[in-house]
Design a protein around this motif. Structure first.
Motif, PDB file in Angstrom:
ATOM      1  N   PHE A 143     -68.657  46.922 104.170  1.00  0.00           N
ATOM      2  CA  PHE A 143     -68.249  48.125 104.901  1.00  0.00           C
ATOM      3  C   PHE A 143     -69.408  49.105 105.022  1.00  0.00           C
ATOM      4  N   VAL A 144     -70.091  49.364 103.915  1.00  0.00           N
ATOM      5  CA  VAL A 144     -71.179  50.338 103.917  1.00  0.00           C
ATOM      6  C   VAL A 144     -72.346  49.860 104.776  1.00  0.00           C
ATOM      7  N   ASN A 145     -72.631  48.565 104.739  1.00  0.00           N
ATOM      8  CA  ASN A 145     -73.788  48.040 105.465  1.00  0.00           C
ATOM      9  C   ASN A 145     -73.546  47.842 106.952  1.00  0.00           C
ATOM     10  N   TYR A 146     -72.303  47.532 107.355  1.00  0.00           N
ATOM     11  CA  TYR A 146     -72.051  47.170 108.752  1.00  0.00           C
ATOM     12  C   TYR A 146     -71.151  48.140 109.509  1.00  0.00           C
ATOM     13  N   CYS A 147     -70.288  48.863 108.812  1.00  0.00           N
ATOM     14  CA  CYS A 147     -69.314  49.722 109.497  1.00  0.00           C
ATOM     15  C   CYS A 147     -69.679  51.202 109.453  1.00  0.00           C
ATOM     16  N   LEU A 148     -70.324  51.603 108.371  1.00  0.00           N
ATOM     17  CA  LEU A 148     -70.551  53.023 108.135  1.00  0.00           C
ATOM     18  C   LEU A 148     -71.658  53.603 108.993  1.00  0.00           C
TER      19      LEU A 148
END
Length: 252
Positions: free
Chosen positions: A47-52
């Motif tokens: 989530f942090v690497n691709y969505c945020l």
């Protein structure tokens, strides 16, 4: 270059709106296990690497990740990209003023997305997201080069394409009610990804699992407390019934 960036950001901002999916493919059941700490930790990393980069989780603080077994130091070292304070909320890397200037609104917040989306007879928001992230395919006719079976003509690019690789759907032409229709039959892998199909499905499952947990971090505690409350009420009912029987025993 600016026009391409704008189109990508606009796609990220609108493409997670859920369609009713009538006439489309069935949603697969998401492997949601919000008590699986390893899966939640991997989902948080994805989530942090691709969505945020474009989407925020404004109702979720980084330090709440301690609930899934991460230490504050692990959060700071591995997941704290958009701020330097572990007590801050998960804000996107994009400048809100620029986002509003480019496409009129900020990309939607993802904090409660997994619990807020569903369709009659189709499944939960987690099922939608799990199927959605696994049905992207290469489509040169689209500005981003990608399309999606669950969300046809989607504007969002496939942000996990390097993990999954490029593939295209295989259709079979059949006749229904006197008309020829294309029925989805499977996939053809064009270029391999860094993961096997099984590994990619597991990764997406971990991401959706995290999104489901993030929507209500206290859900496991709520269920656990609810079970104890029900057990207590059952025991209390038994004692109350026996006391009532003893009280009215001599009454004719």
């Amino acid at each position: 270059m600016k026009k391409v960036l704008v189109s990508l950001l606009m796609a990220l901002g609108v493409s997670l709106g859920v369609q009713a999916n009538t006439g489309g493919i069935a949603w697969d059941k998401a492997p949601v296990k919000t008590n699986d700490l390893a899966a939640l930790q991997n989902g948080a990393k994805i989530f942090v690497n691709y969505c945020l980069n474009c989407h925020s989780a404004a109702f979720m603080r980084y330090n709440r990740l301690r609930d899934i077994g991460l230490t504050e130091q692990q959060i700071k070292d591995n997941l704290l990209f958009t701020t330097d304070k572990v007590g801050e909320t998960m804000k996107s890397a994009i400048d809100p003023k620029q986002a509003k200037e480019w496409f009129g609104a900020n990309p939607p917040d993802l904090t409660v997305l997994a619990r807020s989306r569903s369709a009659q007879g189709q499944g939960t928001g987690a099922d939608y997201l799990y199927t959605y992230m696994r049905t992207f395919y290469a489509d040169d006719a689209k500005p981003t080069g990608w399309n999606n079976l669950v969300f046809p003509n989607v504007g969002m690019p496939h942000v996990l394409w390097q993990l999954q690789g490029k593939r295209v759907p295989i259709y079979e032409t059949v006749e229904e009610h006197g008309k020829e229709v294309h029925v989805f039959k499977g996939w053809e892998q064009v270029t391999p990804g860094t993961m096997t199909p099984e590994q990619y499905d597991q990764t997406v499952g971990d991401l959706v699992n995290y999104l489901q947990w993030m929507a209500e971090p206290a859900q496991n505690t709520r269920v656990r407390v609810g079970v104890w409350v029900l057990l207590f009420l059952c025991v209390l009912t038994l004692f109350t019934w026996r006391m009532n029987a003893a009280f009215w025993k001599e009454v004719k």
